[in-house]
Design a protein around this motif. Structure first.
Motif, short mmCIF file in Angstrom:
data_model
loop_
_atom_site.label_atom_id
_atom_site.label_comp_id
_atom_site.label_asym_id
_atom_site.label_seq_id
_atom_site.Cartn_x
_atom_site.Cartn_y
_atom_site.Cartn_z
N PRO A 123 -35.76 -16.17 29.85
CA PRO A 123 -35.26 -16.13 31.27
C PRO A 123 -36.16 -16.40 32.34
CG PRO A 123 -34.96 -13.99 30.45
CD PRO A 123 -35.48 -14.95 29.12
N VAL A 124 -35.85 -16.47 33.79
CA VAL A 124 -36.76 -16.59 34.64
C VAL A 124 -37.38 -15.66 34.89
CG1 VAL A 124 -35.46 -16.09 36.57
CG2 VAL A 124 -37.12 -17.71 37.07
N TRP A 125 -37.06 -14.17 34.69
CA TRP A 125 -37.57 -12.98 34.94
C TRP A 125 -38.46 -12.55 33.92
CZ3 TRP A 125 -35.58 -9.99 31.18
CH2 TRP A 125 -34.15 -10.09 30.88
N LEU A 126 -38.71 -13.41 32.71
CA LEU A 126 -39.21 -12.61 31.51
C LEU A 126 -40.52 -12.13 32.09
CD1 LEU A 126 -38.93 -13.22 28.34
CD2 LEU A 126 -40.56 -14.98 28.52
N PRO A 127 -40.60 -10.65 31.36
CA PRO A 127 -41.77 -10.00 31.98
C PRO A 127 -43.16 -10.49 31.42
CG PRO A 127 -40.59 -8.88 30.37
CD PRO A 127 -39.62 -10.06 30.77
N GLN A 128 -43.23 -11.23 30.31
CA GLN A 128 -44.61 -11.50 30.16
C GLN A 128 -45.05 -12.57 31.15
OE1 GLN A 128 -41.86 -10.96 28.05
NE2 GLN A 128 -42.56 -10.92 26.09
N PHE A 129 -44.20 -13.38 31.74
CA PHE A 129 -44.79 -14.42 32.89
C PHE A 129 -44.58 -13.41 34.49
CE2 PHE A 129 -43.72 -17.08 29.46
CZ PHE A 129 -44.69 -17.95 29.51
N ALA A 130 -43.45 -13.14 34.44
CA ALA A 130 -43.35 -12.42 36.05
C ALA A 130 -44.22 -11.49 36.41
CB ALA A 130 -41.90 -11.72 35.97
N LEU A 131 -44.47 -10.46 35.45
CA LEU A 131 -45.27 -9.12 36.01
C LEU A 131 -46.59 -9.54 36.11
CD1 LEU A 131 -43.64 -6.21 33.92
CD2 LEU A 131 -43.30 -6.92 36.25
N PRO A 132 -47.53 -10.31 35.38
CA PRO A 132 -48.66 -10.56 35.51
C PRO A 132 -48.88 -11.41 36.75
CG PRO A 132 -48.22 -10.90 33.14
CD PRO A 132 -46.92 -10.53 33.68
N LEU A 133 -48.02 -12.28 36.93
CA LEU A 133 -47.95 -13.12 38.03
C LEU A 133 -47.84 -12.29 39.16
CD1 LEU A 133 -48.12 -16.00 39.45
CD2 LEU A 133 -45.70 -16.50 38.68
N PHE A 134 -46.84 -11.67 39.47
CA PHE A 134 -46.41 -10.67 40.54
C PHE A 134 -47.88 -9.94 40.74
CE2 PHE A 134 -44.10 -7.31 42.50
CZ PHE A 134 -43.89 -7.80 43.63
N GLY A 135 -48.24 -9.40 39.79
CA GLY A 135 -49.66 -8.44 40.03
C GLY A 135 -50.79 -9.12 40.58
N MET A 136 -51.25 -10.49 39.95
CA MET A 136 -52.14 -11.16 40.67
C MET A 136 -51.98 -11.38 42.09
SD MET A 136 -53.45 -13.72 37.51
CE MET A 136 -51.99 -14.05 37.04
N VAL A 137 -50.60 -11.91 42.28
CA VAL A 137 -50.30 -12.18 43.86
C VAL A 137 -50.47 -11.01 44.63
CG1 VAL A 137 -48.48 -13.05 45.32
CG2 VAL A 137 -48.96 -14.26 43.09
N LEU A 138 -49.72 -9.97 44.25
CA LEU A 138 -49.80 -8.61 44.87
C LEU A 138 -51.11 -8.19 45.23
CD1 LEU A 138 -47.18 -7.24 45.88
CD2 LEU A 138 -47.50 -5.48 44.03
N GLY A 139 -51.92 -8.10 44.25
CA GLY A 139 -53.02 -7.61 44.45
C GLY A 139 -53.91 -8.17 45.56
N ASN A 140 -54.03 -9.53 45.57
CA ASN A 140 -55.14 -10.19 46.46
C ASN A 140 -54.17 -10.18 47.97
OD1 ASN A 140 -57.14 -11.96 45.11
ND2 ASN A 140 -55.44 -11.89 43.61
N THR A 141 -52.93 -10.26 47.80
CA THR A 141 -52.28 -10.11 49.20
C THR A 141 -52.60 -8.58 49.62
OG1 THR A 141 -50.55 -11.50 48.62
CG2 THR A 141 -50.12 -10.22 50.26
N MET A 142 -52.55 -7.74 49.10
CA MET A 142 -52.98 -6.14 49.51
C MET A 142 -54.30 -6.16 50.10
SD MET A 142 -53.62 -3.09 46.89
CE MET A 142 -55.05 -4.00 46.21
N THR A 143 -55.17 -6.98 49.47
CA THR A 143 -56.59 -6.69 50.05
C THR A 143 -56.79 -7.67 51.26
OG1 THR A 143 -57.49 -7.00 47.69
CG2 THR A 143 -58.99 -7.35 49.66
N GLY A 144 -55.85 -8.70 51.35
CA GLY A 144 -55.88 -9.54 52.87
C GLY A 144 -55.28 -8.74 53.86
N VAL A 145 -54.16 -8.12 53.68
CA VAL A 145 -53.30 -7.30 54.38
C VAL A 145 -53.91 -6.19 55.08
CG1 VAL A 145 -51.10 -6.01 54.66
CG2 VAL A 145 -50.99 -8.25 53.73
N SER A 146 -54.44 -5.37 54.06
CA SER A 146 -55.26 -4.06 54.56
C SER A 146 -56.32 -4.47 55.30
CB SER A 146 -55.65 -3.44 53.30
OG SER A 146 -56.45 -4.05 52.41
N LEU A 147 -57.32 -5.40 54.83
CA LEU A 147 -58.35 -5.64 55.65
C LEU A 147 -58.14 -6.27 57.16
CD1 LEU A 147 -60.74 -7.77 53.28
CD2 LEU A 147 -61.43 -5.56 54.26
N GLY A 148 -57.02 -7.04 57.06
CA GLY A 148 -56.51 -7.81 58.39
C GLY A 148 -56.06 -6.53 59.39
N LEU A 149 -55.25 -5.60 58.89
CA LEU A 149 -54.62 -4.48 59.93
C LEU A 149 -55.73 -3.47 60.06
CD1 LEU A 149 -51.29 -3.65 57.87
CD2 LEU A 149 -51.76 -4.86 60.06
#
Length: 268
Positions: A123-149
């Motif tokens: 399924p589209v939410w298969l954790p083997q794909f969803a969690l690593p992808l979400f983690g990579m996106v979230l980690g980099n977005t977190m860095t940009g947002v924290s630095l910007g603010l």
């Protein structure tokens, strides 16, 4: 292709020798970084070991509920990091909420788009794909947002008189804060821009390297790495823009006044 050596925990411990050398150098030069290095390394080790156990359980369960729960925990930890990396915060719930909201919306939007429209696991939410992808996106977005603010809040505090003078001359709040906004946006975008510029020519990203080591054709690994970098870049940009303009809206009002009283450590 020859088989690679399976790592033991002894190999992992041996890899830390150069980190220990750095800690010793810190002591000799009285840099005051020894404790930070050791604590960070231990924290990383414990976190990764626990994550490995949790992910093994989640992957085996294959449950949407557990996948959503894991994603929620990731968002919570990332939100805390955004808040902790700012020297000055918005007061009240805006402090932890704005950066977290911008990061989460951008991360979810990009991750769902990638899973449903590009990678299409079943399924589209298969954790083997969803969690690593979400983690990579979230980690980099977190860095940009924290630095910007952090950059925005510091710049507005330092340029308070300049911004207020522009407002008195009839400039709108968006025009008066434009220099600080540009500075904050540049700061938030810089890490991902540098990462994209260096990828390939200077560094081989971890995901691509892991796929190559596992036997995937390098050209196929390159396509996946490009997909990931484009998604990370897009999510970081959306998150930074949302957080910066959301904070500007909060730190000004409809009468085009600067409201630094809504920032910790500042008075009106």
């Amino acid at each position: 292709m020859s088989d690679y050596h399976a790592l033991s925990y002894v190999d992992v411990v041996a890899a830390s020798v150069f980190l220990i050398v750095n800690a010793v150098i810190s002591i000799l030069l009285n840099l005051g970084l020894t404790r930070t290095l050791i604590v960070s390394a231990l924290r990383m080790t414990v976190q990764l070991l626990l994550v490995g156990l949790v992910l093994k359980f989640i992957f085996f369960a294959g449950s949407l509920l557990w996948t959503l729960l894991a994603a929620t925990v990731m968002v919570a930890f990332a939100s805390r990091e955004i808040w902790a990396r700012q020297n000055r915060h918005l007061t009240g719930l805006w402090g932890p909420g704005l950066g977290a909201g911008a990061m989460m919306i951008a991360g979810l939007l990009v991750t769902v788009y990638a899973l449903a429209g590009l990678i299409r696991p079943d399924p589209v939410w298969l954790p083997q794909f969803a969690l690593p992808l979400f983690g990579m996106v979230l980690g980099n977005t977190m860095t940009g947002v924290s630095l910007g603010l952090d950059t925005l809040h510091t710049a507005l505090s330092q340029r308070k008189r300049e911004v207020e003078a522009q407002l008195l001359l009839g400039r709108s709040r968006w025009e008066a804060t434009r220099p600080a906004t540009r500075q904050a946006l540049r700061s938030g975008f810089t890490p991902i821009i540098n990462a994209m510029a260096a990828t390939g020519a200077v560094s081989l990203p971890g995901m691509m390297t892991g796929q190559i080591l596992s036997g995937v054709d390098p050209q196929e690994a390159v396509k996946y790495q490009l997909l990931i970098m484009f998604l990370i870049g897009g999510a970081t940009g959306l998150g930074v823009l949302g957080a910066i303009y959301g904070s500007l809206w909060r730190l000004t009002d409809a009468r085009h006044r600067l409201r630094l009283d809504r920032l910790t450590g500042e008075t009106s």
